[in-house]
Design a protein around this motif. Structure first.
Motif, PDB file in Angstrom:
ATOM      1  N   ARG A 113       0.831  -1.210   0.000  1.00  0.00           N
ATOM      2  CA  ARG A 113       0.000   0.000   0.000  1.00  0.00           C
ATOM      3  C   ARG A 113       0.864   1.257   0.000  1.00  0.00           C
ATOM      4  N   ALA A 114       1.999   1.202   0.701  1.00  0.00           N
ATOM      5  CA  ALA A 114       2.880   2.366   0.792  1.00  0.00           C
ATOM      6  C   ALA A 114       3.518   2.705  -0.549  1.00  0.00           C
ATOM      7  N   THR A 115       3.654   1.705  -1.414  1.00  0.00           N
ATOM      8  CA  THR A 115       4.276   1.940  -2.726  1.00  0.00           C
ATOM      9  C   THR A 115       3.233   2.172  -3.814  1.00  0.00           C
ATOM     10  N   SER A 116       1.960   2.188  -3.438  1.00  0.00           N
ATOM     11  CA  SER A 116       0.882   2.370  -4.404  1.00  0.00           C
ATOM     12  C   SER A 116       0.450   3.834  -4.451  1.00  0.00           C
ATOM     13  N   SER A 117       0.233   4.324  -5.650  1.00  0.00           N
ATOM     14  CA  SER A 117      -0.258   5.691  -5.804  1.00  0.00           C
ATOM     15  C   SER A 117      -1.779   5.688  -5.795  1.00  0.00           C
ATOM     16  N   THR A 118      -2.357   6.876  -5.663  1.00  0.00           N
ATOM     17  CA  THR A 118      -3.815   6.991  -5.716  1.00  0.00           C
ATOM     18  C   THR A 118      -4.340   6.494  -7.054  1.00  0.00           C
ATOM     19  N   MET A 119      -3.610   6.804  -8.130  1.00  0.00           N
ATOM     20  CA  MET A 119      -4.030   6.372  -9.458  1.00  0.00           C
ATOM     21  C   MET A 119      -4.025   4.851  -9.578  1.00  0.00           C
ATOM     22  N   ASP A 120      -3.080   4.178  -8.907  1.00  0.00           N
ATOM     23  CA  ASP A 120      -3.050   2.716  -8.935  1.00  0.00           C
ATOM     24  C   ASP A 120      -4.364   2.148  -8.411  1.00  0.00           C
ATOM     25  N   ILE A 121      -4.828   2.694  -7.297  1.00  0.00           N
ATOM     26  CA  ILE A 121      -6.064   2.209  -6.678  1.00  0.00           C
ATOM     27  C   ILE A 121      -7.270   2.575  -7.538  1.00  0.00           C
ATOM     28  N   VAL A 122      -7.281   3.808  -8.055  1.00  0.00           N
ATOM     29  CA  VAL A 122      -8.412   4.279  -8.860  1.00  0.00           C
ATOM     30  C   VAL A 122      -8.574   3.442 -10.120  1.00  0.00           C
ATOM     31  N   ILE A 123      -7.469   3.236 -10.846  1.00  0.00           N
ATOM     32  CA  ILE A 123      -7.570   2.537 -12.130  1.00  0.00           C
ATOM     33  C   ILE A 123      -7.928   1.066 -11.934  1.00  0.00           C
ATOM     34  N   LEU A 124      -7.394   0.429 -10.877  1.00  0.00           N
ATOM     35  CA  LEU A 124      -7.730  -0.972 -10.616  1.00  0.00           C
ATOM     36  C   LEU A 124      -9.188  -1.094 -10.187  1.00  0.00           C
ATOM     37  N   SER A 125      -9.667  -0.130  -9.407  1.00  0.00           N
ATOM     38  CA  SER A 125     -11.073  -0.132  -8.994  1.00  0.00           C
ATOM     39  C   SER A 125     -11.991   0.040 -10.201  1.00  0.00           C
ATOM     40  N   LEU A 126     -11.611   0.931 -11.123  1.00  0.00           N
ATOM     41  CA  LEU A 126     -12.408   1.129 -12.331  1.00  0.00           C
ATOM     42  C   LEU A 126     -12.426  -0.126 -13.194  1.00  0.00           C
ATOM     43  N   LEU A 127     -11.306  -0.808 -13.270  1.00  0.00           N
ATOM     44  CA  LEU A 127     -11.244  -2.044 -14.049  1.00  0.00           C
ATOM     45  C   LEU A 127     -12.153  -3.111 -13.442  1.00  0.00           C
ATOM     46  N   LEU A 128     -12.167  -3.191 -12.111  1.00  0.00           N
ATOM     47  CA  LEU A 128     -13.052  -4.156 -11.454  1.00  0.00           C
ATOM     48  C   LEU A 128     -14.520  -3.791 -11.673  1.00  0.00           C
ATOM     49  N   LEU A 129     -14.827  -2.496 -11.603  1.00  0.00           N
ATOM     50  CA  LEU A 129     -16.191  -2.043 -11.884  1.00  0.00           C
ATOM     51  C   LEU A 129     -16.578  -2.387 -13.316  1.00  0.00           C
ATOM     52  N   GLN A 130     -15.664  -2.178 -14.236  1.00  0.00           N
ATOM     53  CA  GLN A 130     -15.923  -2.473 -15.644  1.00  0.00           C
ATOM     54  C   GLN A 130     -16.165  -3.961 -15.867  1.00  0.00           C
ATOM     55  N   LEU A 131     -15.403  -4.789 -15.176  1.00  0.00           N
ATOM     56  CA  LEU A 131     -15.586  -6.233 -15.293  1.00  0.00           C
ATOM     57  C   LEU A 131     -16.951  -6.650 -14.736  1.00  0.00           C
ATOM     58  N   CYS A 132     -17.340  -6.048 -13.612  1.00  0.00           N
ATOM     59  CA  CYS A 132     -18.654  -6.358 -13.032  1.00  0.00           C
ATOM     60  C   CYS A 132     -19.775  -5.950 -13.983  1.00  0.00           C
ATOM     61  N   LEU A 133     -19.669  -4.770 -14.566  1.00  0.00           N
ATOM     62  CA  LEU A 133     -20.683  -4.317 -15.513  1.00  0.00           C
ATOM     63  C   LEU A 133     -20.737  -5.231 -16.731  1.00  0.00           C
ATOM     64  N   GLY A 134     -19.558  -5.629 -17.208  1.00  0.00           N
ATOM     65  CA  GLY A 134     -19.511  -6.520 -18.364  1.00  0.00           C
ATOM     66  C   GLY A 134     -20.184  -7.855 -18.084  1.00  0.00           C
ATOM     67  N   LEU A 135     -19.947  -8.405 -16.891  1.00  0.00           N
ATOM     68  CA  LEU A 135     -20.577  -9.682 -16.540  1.00  0.00           C
ATOM     69  C   LEU A 135     -22.083  -9.522 -16.376  1.00  0.00           C
ATOM     70  N   LEU A 136     -22.519  -8.385 -15.851  1.00  0.00           N
ATOM     71  CA  LEU A 136     -23.952  -8.142 -15.697  1.00  0.00           C
ATOM     72  C   LEU A 136     -24.665  -8.013 -17.048  1.00  0.00           C
ATOM     73  N   THR A 137     -23.939  -7.491 -18.055  1.00  0.00           N
ATOM     74  CA  THR A 137     -24.564  -7.359 -19.378  1.00  0.00           C
ATOM     75  C   THR A 137     -24.867  -8.713 -20.010  1.00  0.00           C
ATOM     76  N   ILE A 138     -24.227  -9.763 -19.508  1.00  0.00           N
ATOM     77  CA  ILE A 138     -24.489 -11.102 -20.041  1.00  0.00           C
ATOM     78  C   ILE A 138     -25.962 -11.461 -19.869  1.00  0.00           C
ATOM     79  N   PHE A 139     -26.540 -11.059 -18.730  1.00  0.00           N
ATOM     80  CA  PHE A 139     -27.938 -11.387 -18.477  1.00  0.00           C
ATOM     81  C   PHE A 139     -28.856 -10.643 -19.448  1.00  0.00           C
TER      82      PHE A 139
END
Length: 232
Positions: A117-143
């Motif tokens: 965590r100490a070596t992670s930037s704010t952007m690291d957390i933001v971009i990974l969180s957005l990618l996870l959100l995008q993956l969740c949305l993509g899986l939801l579109t399957i339905f």
């Protein structure tokens, strides 16, 4: 707002992606890296990284060819919209689950280990969180896609994506009436493109493809010999 998101925002996102990446590589090349933390919790990193990267790679290739392959060419190849839709659901679903599982492992590792965590930037957390959100949305579109196995929703976004690259002024009209999940999925994707040059995702553009054809070589270690100095 719909016209802006689907008619103007794509050009903003793609322009920032292209110009921003070139500018960063030119002005600050030493930041063009993934910032590995492989010495910390290595087993968790390997598992999460393999699942995430393989899944995302399959998804990226599928979206690229799925959206940008001309509709007439798909028909000429004898591939029906129904078959293409089912293939996208099955392969995309498996790859999406893999990437999501890997991403959860990676963000858990990054947030719960104080050293990482100490070596992670704010952007690291933001971009990974957005990618996870995008993956969740993509899986939801399957339905949603399962309710349109005729490929109607898929064709709608194929027309939109191809209209963007052909500078069709009516591009946004193709997505009118589409499911809100699909629209959010596109919006988040474009936002990731916009943030791409300012994150560690830039390392994707530095895939060492040349190593595939580089001739092999062998490193030979020799013992250091004492250097003899001429007598003074």
């Amino acid at each position: 707002m719909h016209g802006f998101i689907f008619g103007i925002y794509p050009y903003i996102a793609l322009s920032v992606l292209l110009i921003g990446s070139i500018a960063r590589f030119d002005r600050d090349p030493f930041t063009w890296k993934s910032g590995s933390s492989q010495l910390l919790r290595r087993k968790q990193l390997i598992l999460g990284s393999v699942l995430f990267h393989v899944g995302v790679l399959v998804i990226f290739v599928g979206h690229f060819f799925g959206l940008l392959t001309p509709i007439w060419l798909v028909g000429a190849l004898g591939i029906s919209h129904e078959a293409k839709q089912i293939l996208a659901v099955v392969v995309g679903g498996i790859a999406g689950v893999m990437a999501l599982a890997g991403g959860i492992i990676l963000i858990h590792r990054r947030l719960t280990d104080p050293r990482i965590r100490a070596t992670s930037s704010t952007m690291d957390i933001v971009i990974l969180s957005l990618l996870l959100l995008q993956l969740c949305l993509g899986l939801l579109t399957i339905f949603i896609s399962l309710q349109h196995l005729d490929g109607g929703e898929m064709v709608r976004f194929m027309q939109w994506a191809q209209a963007i690259f052909t500078f069709d002024a009516n591009a946004a009209s193709y997505t009118e009436g589409a499911s809100i999940l699909f629209q959010l999925h596109v919006f988040v994707g474009l936002t990731i493109f916009t943030l791409f040059p300012f994150s560690r995702l830039v390392h994707m553009l530095s895939v060492p493809v040349r190593y595939l054809w580089r001739p092999g070589y062998q490193i030979v270690r020799t013992k250091n010999r004492a250097v003899k100095h001429p007598a003074e």
